[in-house]
Design a protein around this motif. Structure first.
Motif, PDB file in Angstrom:
ATOM      1  N   PHE A 382      20.295 -23.827 -82.726  1.00 36.61           N
ATOM      2  CA  PHE A 382      19.956 -24.819 -81.697  1.00 36.61           C
ATOM      3  C   PHE A 382      21.191 -25.594 -81.238  1.00 36.61           C
ATOM      4  O   PHE A 382      21.181 -26.819 -81.118  1.00 36.61           O
ATOM      5  CB  PHE A 382      18.882 -25.787 -82.207  1.00 36.61           C
ATOM      6  CG  PHE A 382      17.633 -25.124 -82.679  1.00 36.61           C
ATOM      7  CD1 PHE A 382      17.045 -24.105 -81.944  1.00 36.61           C
ATOM      8  CD2 PHE A 382      17.042 -25.489 -83.876  1.00 36.61           C
ATOM      9  CE1 PHE A 382      15.883 -23.487 -82.384  1.00 36.61           C
ATOM     10  CE2 PHE A 382      15.882 -24.879 -84.327  1.00 36.61           C
ATOM     11  CZ  PHE A 382      15.304 -23.873 -83.570  1.00 36.61           C
ATOM     12  N   GLU A 383      22.297 -24.873 -81.016  1.00 35.20           N
ATOM     13  CA  GLU A 383      23.555 -25.421 -80.498  1.00 35.20           C
ATOM     14  C   GLU A 383      24.227 -26.400 -81.455  1.00 35.20           C
ATOM     15  O   GLU A 383      25.123 -27.135 -81.075  1.00 35.20           O
ATOM     16  CB  GLU A 383      23.357 -26.080 -79.131  1.00 35.20           C
ATOM     17  CG  GLU A 383      22.881 -25.102 -78.061  1.00 35.20           C
ATOM     18  CD  GLU A 383      22.963 -25.678 -76.662  1.00 35.20           C
ATOM     19  OE1 GLU A 383      22.921 -26.913 -76.523  1.00 35.20           O
ATOM     20  OE2 GLU A 383      23.080 -24.887 -75.715  1.00 35.20           O
ATOM     21  N   GLU A 384      23.807 -26.400 -82.711  1.00 29.47           N
ATOM     22  CA  GLU A 384      24.447 -27.217 -83.738  1.00 29.47           C
ATOM     23  C   GLU A 384      25.002 -26.279 -84.793  1.00 29.47           C
ATOM     24  O   GLU A 384      24.514 -25.160 -84.977  1.00 29.47           O
ATOM     25  CB  GLU A 384      23.422 -28.179 -84.354  1.00 29.47           C
ATOM     26  CG  GLU A 384      24.015 -29.215 -85.284  1.00 29.47           C
ATOM     27  CD  GLU A 384      24.955 -30.179 -84.590  1.00 29.47           C
ATOM     28  OE1 GLU A 384      26.110 -30.286 -85.059  1.00 29.47           O
ATOM     29  OE2 GLU A 384      24.551 -30.811 -83.591  1.00 29.47           O
ATOM     30  N   LYS A 385      26.042 -26.715 -85.504  1.00 30.77           N
ATOM     31  CA  LYS A 385      26.670 -25.878 -86.521  1.00 30.77           C
ATOM     32  C   LYS A 385      26.147 -26.263 -87.901  1.00 30.77           C
ATOM     33  O   LYS A 385      26.134 -27.436 -88.269  1.00 30.77           O
ATOM     34  CB  LYS A 385      28.194 -26.051 -86.490  1.00 30.77           C
ATOM     35  CG  LYS A 385      28.945 -25.109 -87.425  1.00 30.77           C
ATOM     36  CD  LYS A 385      30.439 -25.281 -87.287  1.00 30.77           C
ATOM     37  CE  LYS A 385      30.935 -26.507 -88.003  1.00 30.77           C
ATOM     38  NZ  LYS A 385      30.865 -26.369 -89.488  1.00 30.77           N
ATOM     39  N   PHE A 386      25.718 -25.242 -88.649  1.00 34.26           N
ATOM     40  CA  PHE A 386      25.261 -25.438 -90.023  1.00 34.26           C
ATOM     41  C   PHE A 386      25.978 -24.427 -90.917  1.00 34.26           C
ATOM     42  O   PHE A 386      26.492 -23.408 -90.447  1.00 34.26           O
ATOM     43  CB  PHE A 386      23.748 -25.235 -90.137  1.00 34.26           C
ATOM     44  CG  PHE A 386      22.929 -26.238 -89.372  1.00 34.26           C
ATOM     45  CD1 PHE A 386      22.596 -27.457 -89.939  1.00 34.26           C
ATOM     46  CD2 PHE A 386      22.494 -25.961 -88.081  1.00 34.26           C
ATOM     47  CE1 PHE A 386      21.840 -28.384 -89.234  1.00 34.26           C
ATOM     48  CE2 PHE A 386      21.741 -26.880 -87.360  1.00 34.26           C
ATOM     49  CZ  PHE A 386      21.416 -28.102 -87.944  1.00 34.26           C
ATOM     50  N   PHE A 387      25.974 -24.708 -92.219  1.00 37.95           N
ATOM     51  CA  PHE A 387      26.552 -23.764 -93.171  1.00 37.95           C
ATOM     52  C   PHE A 387      25.497 -22.746 -93.612  1.00 37.95           C
ATOM     53  O   PHE A 387      24.315 -23.075 -93.758  1.00 37.95           O
ATOM     54  CB  PHE A 387      27.097 -24.492 -94.397  1.00 37.95           C
ATOM     55  CG  PHE A 387      28.239 -25.425 -94.094  1.00 37.95           C
ATOM     56  CD1 PHE A 387      29.188 -25.098 -93.132  1.00 37.95           C
ATOM     57  CD2 PHE A 387      28.368 -26.628 -94.756  1.00 37.95           C
ATOM     58  CE1 PHE A 387      30.233 -25.949 -92.842  1.00 37.95           C
ATOM     59  CE2 PHE A 387      29.410 -27.494 -94.478  1.00 37.95           C
ATOM     60  CZ  PHE A 387      30.348 -27.152 -93.514  1.00 37.95           C
ATOM     61  N   VAL A 388      25.962 -21.514 -93.816  1.00 36.41           N
ATOM     62  CA  VAL A 388      25.098 -20.419 -94.272  1.00 36.41           C
ATOM     63  C   VAL A 388      25.873 -19.597 -95.289  1.00 36.41           C
ATOM     64  O   VAL A 388      27.108 -19.649 -95.337  1.00 36.41           O
ATOM     65  CB  VAL A 388      24.661 -19.501 -93.093  1.00 36.41           C
ATOM     66  CG1 VAL A 388      23.817 -20.258 -92.091  1.00 36.41           C
ATOM     67  CG2 VAL A 388      25.879 -18.866 -92.416  1.00 36.41           C
ATOM     68  N   PRO A 389      25.188 -18.800 -96.126  1.00 33.07           N
ATOM     69  CA  PRO A 389      25.908 -17.859 -96.991  1.00 33.07           C
ATOM     70  C   PRO A 389      26.668 -16.862 -96.121  1.00 33.07           C
ATOM     71  O   PRO A 389      26.184 -16.440 -95.074  1.00 33.07           O
ATOM     72  CB  PRO A 389      24.792 -17.159 -97.779  1.00 33.07           C
ATOM     73  CG  PRO A 389      23.583 -18.023 -97.606  1.00 33.07           C
ATOM     74  CD  PRO A 389      23.727 -18.699 -96.288  1.00 33.07           C
ATOM     75  N   CYS A 390      27.861 -16.485 -96.561  1.00 30.78           N
ATOM     76  CA  CYS A 390      28.665 -15.548 -95.768  1.00 30.78           C
ATOM     77  C   CYS A 390      28.063 -14.147 -95.750  1.00 30.78           C
ATOM     78  O   CYS A 390      28.424 -13.330 -94.903  1.00 30.78           O
ATOM     79  CB  CYS A 390      30.100 -15.505 -96.293  1.00 30.78           C
ATOM     80  SG  CYS A 390      31.000 -17.051 -95.994  1.00 30.78           S
ATOM     81  N   ASN A 391      27.168 -13.864 -96.683  1.00 30.59           N
ATOM     82  CA  ASN A 391      26.448 -12.589 -96.694  1.00 30.59           C
ATOM     83  C   ASN A 391      24.951 -12.878 -96.648  1.00 30.59           C
ATOM     84  O   ASN A 391      24.251 -12.783 -97.670  1.00 30.59           O
ATOM     85  CB  ASN A 391      26.810 -11.768 -97.926  1.00 30.59           C
ATOM     86  CG  ASN A 391      26.277 -10.347 -97.860  1.00 30.59           C
ATOM     87  OD1 ASN A 391      25.401 -10.030 -97.034  1.00 30.59           O
ATOM     88  ND2 ASN A 391      26.780  -9.485 -98.721  1.00 30.59           N
TER      89      ASN A 391
END
Length: 454
Positions: A382-391
């Motif tokens: 939704f046009e915001e940056k969040f952290f996620v697992p790289c895999n």
């Protein structure tokens, strides 16, 4: 008379055929031989859109496809270095390496800057007009149907200036990757596609030189360490949206809750990631699972501290409403409200390769085992940056079963990696659940919940 008319018609037909071939031949000759001189009536668009932002295509294209003259790298003088720094300062380039401002920075040979794309044109013009005694390269990438600049590299005899181009994308900056090598030096940008939160800057002066710098270098470094950018799976999302369109109302509620959680966790410099159903929604649907009823965030248990808990207790946007388990082995927060809650699962180290988190069902406690998250990446939701697992594929396989999560169902169940761990003892049960309202522990409400299950 009839004979003359017939001959006249025959001659007319023959003349027509001859004339047709003559003009046809001339036309073919023109098309084949003179096509390169033919004026073109297909105009390039005056403006192009990149991530929803409009730019003058002529300015972007002309200034980096036009080759720079490379002047022999013959000088490493401090005067040349200062001149380049001055040019960058006046064109609003941001110094990203804090070490430059520290003592003994004269030994540093790589200077890393960031530059918003809107200032690219003016900087490229001023660099070319100054005829620097350095080798100048501008790298580019293909994005959709457009060729766009990625970075400047000003390579002088004993130092290099690396100016990375920042593209506004939603509420963050997106930074492309290129193939330019810095020999024995390590690039911190343009090595992968990356994303950074927008940040505030200020002007500073050191040793008679001017710089534009981030106000909070510590926050930038935290963000940069987790900035490698990965996209959601657009092909799966296209297929999913045909079967079950996004619920726009639900998306708005979840977006704001996730945004407020992000603000608390990132301001406290915690490692977190979209997990379980929220991770699935981002990766497979490029949004939120339409039928979901809650959100999921993963955290590292060893980063828990009382300040973090207090931050949620005091929040009027995503307040802590329910606390489950214990800090040493099974902690879970539920924040927001019961209409659209977000669950924060604390992950505990199990061994060198795996971690685990707990799910509580009344007095029964289950554990889910996952491969340890060693690195985090950035993603857009939704046009915001969040952290996620790289895999993300690996984590989704371990939570839902290998590739089972790719199929759109209303009943995605946990995979067999969920195991019953224990049943709370009576002593544990009396303290394993706590309800809160406006930061206050609801003692009576909690007891009324616990008592029927004793």
């Amino acid at each position: 008379m009839m004979f003359l008319k017939k001959n006249f018609l025959i001659l007319s037909v023959i003349n027509f055929v001859i004339l047709y071939f003559i003009f046809s031949s001339n036309s073919t000759s023109y098309n084949n031989n003179d096509k390169k001189n033919e004026p073109s009536f297909s105009k390039e668009p005056k403006y192009i859109k990149i991530f929803g932002h409009t730019y003058n295509s002529k300015i972007i294209k002309n200034n980096f496809l036009h080759p720079f003259k490379n002047y022999s790298p013959i000088s490493n003088s401090s005067a040349l270095k200062s001149k380049i720094k001055s040019l960058l300062f006046h064109n609003k380039a941001i110094l990203l390496d804090q070490k430059i401002l520290q003592p003994n920075s004269y030994q540093i040979s790589l200077f890393t800057y960031g530059l918003e794309i809107q200032f690219f044109s003016s900087l490229s013009e001023i660099i070319e007009s100054n005829k620097l005694a350095c080798e100048i390269n501008v790298t580019s990438i293909q994005l959709s149907s457009h060729t766009i600049p990625a970075a400047f590299y000003i390579k002088c005899e004993k130092f290099i200036f690396h100016i990375s181009i920042f593209y506004p994308r939603g509420n963050f900056f997106w930074i492309p990757a290129d193939n330019y090598q810095l020999e024995d030096r390590r690039k911190i940008l343009n090595d992968h596609p990356r994303a950074l939160n927008r940040f505030q800057t200020k002007a500073v002066r050191k040793d008679n030189e001017n710089y534009i710098v981030p106000i909070d270098y510590g926050q930038l470094e935290y963000d940069l360490d987790r900035s490698k950018f990965i996209e959601c799976n657009f092909e799966l999302a296209k297929s999913s949206s045909l079967k079950s369109p996004q619920n726009k109302v639900k998306n708005i509620f979840f977006f704001y809750r996730l945004l407020y959680i992000k603000e608390i966790l990132e301001s406290n410099k915690k490692d977190y990631w979209l997990s379980a159903g929220t991770l699935l929604g981002w990766y497979r649907d490029c949004g939120i699972i339409p039928h979901t009823t809650d959100g999921d965030i993963g955290l590292l248990a060893h980063q828990y501290d009382s300040d973090l808990e207090r931050a949620f207790l005091r929040s009027n946007k995503v307040p802590l409403i329910k606390k489950l388990g214990f800090v040493n082995d099974s902690l879970e927060f539920r924040v927001g409200d019961e209409d659209f809650p977000i669950d924060l699962f604390f992950n505990y180290i199990y061994n060198q390769t795996h971690m685990m988190y707990s799910i509580q069902a009344i007095r029964k406690v289950y554990r889910i085992f996952l491969t340890r998250v060693e690195y985090l990446c950035s993603a857009e939701l939704f046009e915001e940056k969040f952290f996620v697992p790289c895999n993300p594929n690996l984590m989704l396989d371990q939570i839902y079963g290998k590739n089972l999560w790719t199929r759109m169902k209303n009943n995605n169940k946990m995979s067999p990696t969920i195991l019953l761990w224990k049943r709370w003892s009576l002593v544990e049960w009396k303290n394993a659940v706590k309800f809160y309202e406006n930061g206050t522990f609801l003692k009576n409400y909690t007891w009324n919940y616990i008592r029927p299950h004793i």
